[in-house]
Enzyme design. Structure first.
Site, PDB file in Angstrom:
ATOM      1  CE  LYS A 150      -2.635  -0.464   3.626  1.00 21.79           C
ATOM      2  NZ  LYS A 150      -2.350  -1.778   4.180  1.00 21.79           N
TER       3      LYS A 150
ATOM      4  NE  ARG B 257      -5.344  -1.554   9.945  1.00 21.85           N
ATOM      5  CZ  ARG B 257      -4.323  -0.991   9.319  1.00 21.85           C
ATOM      6  NH1 ARG B 257      -4.430   0.199   8.797  1.00 21.85           N
ATOM      7  NH2 ARG B 257      -3.189  -1.642   9.228  1.00 21.85           N
TER       8      ARG B 257
ATOM      9  NE  ARG C 277       6.822  -2.800   6.161  1.00 16.75           N
ATOM     10  CZ  ARG C 277       5.496  -2.707   6.118  1.00 16.75           C
ATOM     11  NH1 ARG C 277       4.880  -2.496   4.964  1.00 16.75           N
ATOM     12  NH2 ARG C 277       4.783  -2.869   7.210  1.00 16.75           N
TER      13      ARG C 277
ATOM     14  NE  ARG D  52       5.200  -0.079  10.298  1.00 15.11           N
ATOM     15  CZ  ARG D  52       4.087  -0.227   9.608  1.00 15.11           C
ATOM     16  NH1 ARG D  52       3.994   0.281   8.397  1.00 15.11           N
ATOM     17  NH2 ARG D  52       3.065  -0.890  10.109  1.00 15.11           N
TER      18      ARG D  52
ATOM     19  NE  ARG E 262       1.230  -4.772  11.248  1.00 15.21           N
ATOM     20  CZ  ARG E 262       2.426  -4.616  10.676  1.00 15.21           C
ATOM     21  NH1 ARG E 262       3.509  -5.083  11.280  1.00 15.21           N
ATOM     22  NH2 ARG E 262       2.537  -4.021   9.532  1.00 15.21           N
TER      23      ARG E 262
HETATM   24  P1  ADP Z   1       0.099  -2.008   8.112  1.00 12.13           P
HETATM   25  O1  ADP Z   1      -0.939  -1.799   7.035  1.00 12.13           O
HETATM   26  O2  ADP Z   1       1.415  -2.414   7.553  1.00 12.13           O
HETATM   27  O3  ADP Z   1      -0.343  -2.881   9.240  1.00 12.13           O
HETATM   28  P2  ADP Z   1      -0.289   0.742   9.102  1.00 12.13           P
HETATM   29  O4  ADP Z   1       0.818   1.697   9.095  1.00 12.13           O
HETATM   30  O5  ADP Z   1      -1.463   1.008   8.202  1.00 12.13           O
HETATM   31  O6  ADP Z   1       0.411  -0.639   8.787  1.00 12.13           O
HETATM   32  O7  ADP Z   1      -0.866   0.580  10.583  1.00 12.13           O
HETATM   33  C1  ADP Z   1      -0.068   0.266  11.685  1.00 12.13           C
HETATM   34  C2  ADP Z   1      -0.939   0.068  12.927  1.00 12.13           C
HETATM   35  O8  ADP Z   1      -1.655   1.292  13.233  1.00 12.13           O
HETATM   36  C3  ADP Z   1      -2.047  -0.973  12.783  1.00 12.13           C
HETATM   37  O9  ADP Z   1      -1.584  -2.277  13.035  1.00 12.13           O
HETATM   38  C4  ADP Z   1      -3.067  -0.485  13.812  1.00 12.13           C
HETATM   39  O10 ADP Z   1      -2.684  -0.866  15.119  1.00 12.13           O
HETATM   40  C5  ADP Z   1      -2.966   1.018  13.728  1.00 12.13           C
HETATM   41  N1  ADP Z   1      -3.963   1.556  12.780  1.00 12.13           N
HETATM   42  C6  ADP Z   1      -3.708   2.114  11.558  1.00 12.13           C
HETATM   43  N2  ADP Z   1      -4.861   2.470  10.944  1.00 12.13           N
HETATM   44  C7  ADP Z   1      -5.868   2.114  11.784  1.00 12.13           C
HETATM   45  C8  ADP Z   1      -7.296   2.194  11.750  1.00 12.13           C
HETATM   46  N3  ADP Z   1      -7.951   2.692  10.673  1.00 12.13           N
HETATM   47  N4  ADP Z   1      -7.999   1.732  12.807  1.00 12.13           N
HETATM   48  C9  ADP Z   1      -7.388   1.229  13.864  1.00 12.13           C
HETATM   49  N5  ADP Z   1      -6.061   1.114  13.977  1.00 12.13           N
HETATM   50  C10 ADP Z   1      -5.293   1.542  12.969  1.00 12.13           C
END
Ligand code: ADP
Ligand code: ZN
Length: 210
Positions: free
Chosen positions: A13, A88, A122, A152, A163
């Site tokens: 993404k 999400r 990554r 990260r 996740r």
């Molecule tokens: P990835 O898609 O690689 O898991 P992100 O950077 O999108 O990474 O998100 C990292 C973390 O941030 C998620 O695992 C979650 O804990 C939190 N997070 C991100 N976006 C949301 C969301 N829309 N709702 C709830 N938690 C979120």
């Protein structure tokens, strides 16, 4: 054009988001980036978010929806935006439909079996670029900006597993949600390179825009 970018963790993404942003001139709004910035800055939101993120769980809907609603109330989103990492789950998608109008949902469809390795290998740069250890040959600096690469905090095997589970249980149902709305743009990324995936995205979006 307002779009939602959907895909499992590790689907690419972030990589596609920066390309889409450049070509279509949309604002890139990543809830993950917003949370990480808050954690780094030691804000109250950051303190709340950290425990969820470290566990591979979703931050509460209330906090997350407030952040996005607030961001979308600013003037600079008028020219179009791309949401990355939001919504999400179905609740967030329903809330989003109350305060925003989404035109398309671009779903990056990737083989689930590849993801664990992709994410754990990554390495990222503060500028937004990401790499995989298998192609870095020991390089520790970003090819784009020279910044120091790092891993990260949530890209470790235990958190990644959580996740991926969270994605399957809570986020994957959004594919059908947007399909029912007639907004789904499904991109089969298969074994394609990031550039090839981007070409596919452009082809599909160009058909729909104008
Ligand atoms: P990835 O898609 O690689 O898991 P992100 O950077 O999108 O990474 O998100 C990292 C973390 O941030 C998620 O695992 C979650 O804990 C939190 N997070 C991100 N976006 C949301 C969301 N829309 N709702 C709830 N938690 C979120
Ligand atoms: Zn960089």
């Amino acid at each position: 054009m307002n779009i939602v970018l959907l895909g499992a963790p590790g689907a690419g993404k972030g990589t596609q988001a920066s390309k889409i942003k450049e070509k279509y001139n949309v604002l890139h709004i990543s809830t993950g980036d917003i949370f990480r910035a808050n954690i780094k800055g030691g804000t109250p939101i950051g303190k709340v978010a950290k425990s969820y993120i470290d566990a591979g769980k979703l931050v509460s809907d209330e906090v997350t929806c407030d952040i996005v609603k607030d961001r979308l109330s600013q003037d600079d989103v008028k020219a179009g935006y791309m949401l990355d990492g939001f919504p999400r789950n179905l609740f967030q998608a329903g809330e989003l439909d109350k305060f925003a109008t989404i035109d398309w949902c671009v779903n990056i469809d990737v083989d689930f079996a590849l993801l664990q390795d992709r994410i754990c290998g990554r390495r990222v740069c503060a500028c937004g670029e990401s790499y995989h250890v298998s192609t870095l040959n020991g390089e520790t600096k970003c090819a784009k900006c020279g910044g120091e690469l790092y891993q990260r905090a949530d890209d470790n095997p235990e958190t990644v597993k959580a996740r991926l589970d969270t994605y399957q249980n809570q986020t994957a149902p959004l594919i059908e949600y947007y399909q029912k709305q007639g907004k789904l743009v499904n991109i089969e990324s298969g074994t394609k390179s990031p550039d090839e995936v981007f070409e596919l995205i452009c082809k599909e979006l160009d058909k729909r825009v104008k």
